[in-house]
Design a protein around this motif. Structure first.
Motif, PDB file in Angstrom:
ATOM      1  N   GLU A   1     -12.175  32.337   1.342  1.00  0.00           N
ATOM      2  CA  GLU A   1     -13.139  31.562   0.557  1.00  0.00           C
ATOM      3  C   GLU A   1     -13.252  32.092  -0.865  1.00  0.00           C
ATOM      4  OE1 GLU A   1     -16.158  28.679  -0.238  1.00  0.00           O
ATOM      5  OE2 GLU A   1     -14.498  28.847   1.164  1.00  0.00           O
ATOM      6  N   PHE A   2     -13.083  33.408  -1.027  1.00  0.00           N
ATOM      7  CA  PHE A   2     -13.260  34.006  -2.348  1.00  0.00           C
ATOM      8  C   PHE A   2     -11.990  34.737  -2.789  1.00  0.00           C
ATOM      9  CE2 PHE A   2     -17.449  33.790  -0.389  1.00  0.00           C
ATOM     10  CZ  PHE A   2     -18.156  33.119  -1.363  1.00  0.00           C
ATOM     11  N   THR A   3     -11.711  34.706  -4.073  1.00  0.00           N
ATOM     12  CA  THR A   3     -10.595  35.449  -4.643  1.00  0.00           C
ATOM     13  C   THR A   3     -11.128  36.322  -5.778  1.00  0.00           C
ATOM     14  OG1 THR A   3     -10.143  33.612  -6.156  1.00  0.00           O
ATOM     15  CG2 THR A   3      -8.889  33.677  -4.108  1.00  0.00           C
ATOM     16  N   ARG A   4     -10.372  37.367  -6.083  1.00  0.00           N
ATOM     17  CA  ARG A   4     -10.787  38.275  -7.149  1.00  0.00           C
ATOM     18  C   ARG A   4     -10.558  37.631  -8.516  1.00  0.00           C
ATOM     19  NH1 ARG A   4     -11.109  43.681  -5.605  1.00  0.00           N
ATOM     20  NH2 ARG A   4     -10.442  44.080  -3.466  1.00  0.00           N
ATOM     21  N   PRO A   5     -11.472  37.828  -9.450  1.00  0.00           N
ATOM     22  CA  PRO A   5     -11.188  37.383 -10.819  1.00  0.00           C
ATOM     23  C   PRO A   5     -10.034  38.205 -11.373  1.00  0.00           C
ATOM     24  CG  PRO A   5     -13.186  38.703 -10.755  1.00  0.00           C
ATOM     25  CD  PRO A   5     -12.794  38.460  -9.325  1.00  0.00           C
TER      26      PRO A   5
ATOM     27  N   ASP B   1     -19.199  38.074 -16.990  1.00  0.00           N
ATOM     28  CA  ASP B   1     -20.432  37.421 -16.558  1.00  0.00           C
ATOM     29  C   ASP B   1     -20.138  36.093 -15.858  1.00  0.00           C
ATOM     30  OD1 ASP B   1     -19.437  36.273 -18.905  1.00  0.00           O
ATOM     31  OD2 ASP B   1     -21.410  35.597 -19.553  1.00  0.00           O
ATOM     32  N   GLU B   2     -18.866  35.694 -15.841  1.00  0.00           N
ATOM     33  CA  GLU B   2     -18.475  34.422 -15.236  1.00  0.00           C
ATOM     34  C   GLU B   2     -18.156  34.625 -13.761  1.00  0.00           C
ATOM     35  OE1 GLU B   2     -18.320  30.718 -15.003  1.00  0.00           O
ATOM     36  OE2 GLU B   2     -17.987  31.235 -17.105  1.00  0.00           O
ATOM     37  N   LEU B   3     -18.919  33.965 -12.892  1.00  0.00           N
ATOM     38  CA  LEU B   3     -18.687  34.072 -11.447  1.00  0.00           C
ATOM     39  C   LEU B   3     -17.592  33.095 -11.048  1.00  0.00           C
ATOM     40  CD1 LEU B   3     -19.651  35.299  -8.736  1.00  0.00           C
ATOM     41  CD2 LEU B   3     -21.176  33.313  -8.513  1.00  0.00           C
ATOM     42  N   PRO B   4     -16.474  33.591 -10.517  1.00  0.00           N
ATOM     43  CA  PRO B   4     -15.380  32.678 -10.143  1.00  0.00           C
ATOM     44  C   PRO B   4     -15.828  31.682  -9.070  1.00  0.00           C
ATOM     45  CG  PRO B   4     -14.634  34.966 -10.181  1.00  0.00           C
ATOM     46  CD  PRO B   4     -16.128  35.001 -10.286  1.00  0.00           C
ATOM     47  N   LEU B   5     -15.205  30.520  -9.081  1.00  0.00           N
ATOM     48  CA  LEU B   5     -15.503  29.518  -8.070  1.00  0.00           C
ATOM     49  C   LEU B   5     -14.907  29.943  -6.725  1.00  0.00           C
ATOM     50  CD1 LEU B   5     -14.718  26.165  -9.953  1.00  0.00           C
ATOM     51  CD2 LEU B   5     -16.912  27.327  -9.726  1.00  0.00           C
ATOM     52  N   SER B   6     -15.662  29.697  -5.670  1.00  0.00           N
ATOM     53  CA  SER B   6     -15.123  29.925  -4.333  1.00  0.00           C
ATOM     54  C   SER B   6     -14.155  28.798  -3.997  1.00  0.00           C
ATOM     55  CB  SER B   6     -16.263  29.950  -3.311  1.00  0.00           C
ATOM     56  OG  SER B   6     -16.861  28.653  -3.219  1.00  0.00           O
ATOM     57  N   ARG B   7     -13.469  28.930  -2.888  1.00  0.00           N
ATOM     58  CA  ARG B   7     -12.514  27.886  -2.499  1.00  0.00           C
ATOM     59  C   ARG B   7     -13.227  26.557  -2.273  1.00  0.00           C
ATOM     60  NH1 ARG B   7     -10.633  25.712   2.282  1.00  0.00           N
ATOM     61  NH2 ARG B   7      -8.559  24.754   2.096  1.00  0.00           N
ATOM     62  N   SER B   8     -14.370  26.579  -1.584  1.00  0.00           N
ATOM     63  CA  SER B   8     -15.092  25.329  -1.335  1.00  0.00           C
ATOM     64  C   SER B   8     -15.589  24.724  -2.636  1.00  0.00           C
ATOM     65  CB  SER B   8     -16.253  25.565  -0.369  1.00  0.00           C
ATOM     66  OG  SER B   8     -17.137  26.541  -0.879  1.00  0.00           O
TER      67      SER B   8
END
Length: 442
Positions: free
Chosen positions: A110-114, A370-377
């Motif tokens: 669901e999540f990837t590293r920036p 400060d930018e939160l990456p988008l999750s897969r969903s």
């Protein structure tokens, strides 16, 4: 190398019938970008971040036929392709489907590293120090490889580090069992069968015994994480012992990677790219891999930081974290690395790691931490909302590829925002019709 996913990645080396896809790292730092990574051909390493554990409770549909029936049918196919019956039977002795491989094939994190976190792991002081030590230790071998294949040693050692942590993490799964599992009930059975036939051919050639043919869950093998088809086309016996041993011979592994990069158009002595500074009011829509200009043309657009050199060299502009992050002009050798592993984060890591091995590789620009990456969903939702708004991002699969970036640019331009094609939380909120915080809207 070609079957890892930028860091624990999915079948990237298996993806998309790309004949040149090489490998897939066993457990590299997870790549930040979501380009369709090949389960094809790419090396990778691990020394810092650990890949997430593979879930074992992922549901899947049982194939219509039993594994025994599938194996009988596949045996006939293999023998028809020239595989000796004894080789097949020896390789398949006691082989059953591996549930962990099935789970890995079906799981999508669901999540990837920036990108900045990915690079922190890829460029760790431990990896840099070990790479510098190995450059000295293998200087004579690397010189011979450079002379024969025309591939710079720093790039090879960087790939060696990123693919297998310099031969320390090559995967411990029997390749025949993994590929048989994927051919029987994986999502890409045709690709897996092709790799399985190639693996049987390797065994028949005598380069390795079944017990030593170990690799990642996706079938990537050895210190350079080659998938079997890539092994058959590019692995070489560089140490002259009569076997192409990418598991136990660093000389064979490094020369094989060099052979692959040579075939991918590597230019000896050319840089992969370099960091640049963009002028005020720059058109960020120019940051597109399909837009290639000569260095002279980029210079005329007011881009600073372009070193003196061949002004006719072709480059494209890379913004790995959007317009708020560092900018790079990348050259031919960057594209060659992408053929090894189709992830811009991976290629950037290889380029920078190669420079770190020589005391360079620093980045002046600041990452938008400060930018939160988008999750897969959230990426899937972004694609769906772009489509509903009249833009065409392609399939809503959570992969931010060329079509999605093009759709994002179109929507950004309609808002009067910098059209960098980069997916952000603020962009998704805008698509949802929510108010945007002043700190992230521009």
């Amino acid at each position: 190398m070609f079957y890892r996913s930028a860091a624990g990645r999915p079948f990237r080396h298996l993806i998309a019938g790309s004949a040149l896809l090489l490998t897939a790292c066993t457990e590299p730092p997870v790549a930040a970008d979501q380009t369709p990574i090949q389960p094809p051909q790419s090396p990778q390493v691990q020394a810092a971040p650990q890949a997430a554990p593979i879930p074992t409770d992922v549901p899947f549909e049982q194939p219509a036929i039993s594994f025994d029936d599938w194996r009988t049918s596949f045996r006939e196919q293999a023998l028809g392709k020239g595989i000796d019956a004894r080789v097949f039977d020896n390789a398949f002795a006691g082989v059953t489907p591996d549930p962990a491989v099935i789970a890995a094939d079906r799981s999508q994190p669901e999540f990837t590293r920036p990108v900045w976190e990915y690079l922190d792991g890829a460029l760790s002081p431990q990896r840099v120090g070990k790479g510098q030590q190995l450059l000295r230790q293998h200087a004579a071998t690397l010189q011979r490889i450079e002379d024969i294949y025309g591939v710079d040693r720093q790039a090879l050692v960087a790939i060696w580090g990123m693919e297998s942590n310099f031969g320390q993490i090559m995967g411990d799964k029997p390749v025949i069992r993994s590929l048989a599992t994927l051919a029987y009930e994986g999502r890409r059975p045709q690709f897996a069968q092709e790799q399985l036939l190639a693996a049987l051919d390797i065994l028949q050639h005598g380069d390795v015994q079944p017990a030593r043919m170990l690799g990642s869950w996706a079938g990537a093998m050895g210190q350079t994480q080659f998938i079997p088809t890539t092994y058959n086309t590019h692995a070489v016996d560089f140490d002259g012992d009569g076997r192409r041993d990418i598991w136990g011979s660093s000389a064979d592994a490094l020369a094989s990677a060099a052979h692959y990069l040579q075939a991918s158009g590597w230019r000896k002595g050319q840089r992969w790219g370099f960091e640049v500074k963009l002028p005020q009011g720059f058109d960020y829509a120019q940051a597109d891999a399909d837009i290639r200009k000569s260095l002279a043309e980029w210079r005329q657009m007011g881009i600073a930081g372009i070193p003196a050199g061949n002004e006719t060299d072709s480059a494209y502009l890379l913004l790995p974290a959007g317009y708020r992050g560092p900018a790079f002009l990348v050259l031919n050798n960057f594209r060659s690395i992408l053929k090894y592993n189709n992830s811009s984060s991976y290629a950037l890591a290889i380029g920078l790691l190669g420079e770190r091995l020589q005391g360079g590789g620093s980045i002046a620009g600041q990452w938008p931490k400060d930018e939160l990456p988008l999750s897969r969903s959230e990426r899937i939702e972004l694609q769906e909302r772009l489509a509903n708004s009249g833009y065409d991002p392609g399939a809503a699969d959570g992969i931010i590829g060329a079509n999605t970036r093009r759709a994002i640019r179109g929507f950004q331009q309609s808002l009067g925002w910098p059209a960098d094609g980069y997916p952000t939380q603020s962009l998704l909120r805008q698509l949802r019709g929510a108010a945007l915080p002043a700190t992230t809207s521009r």
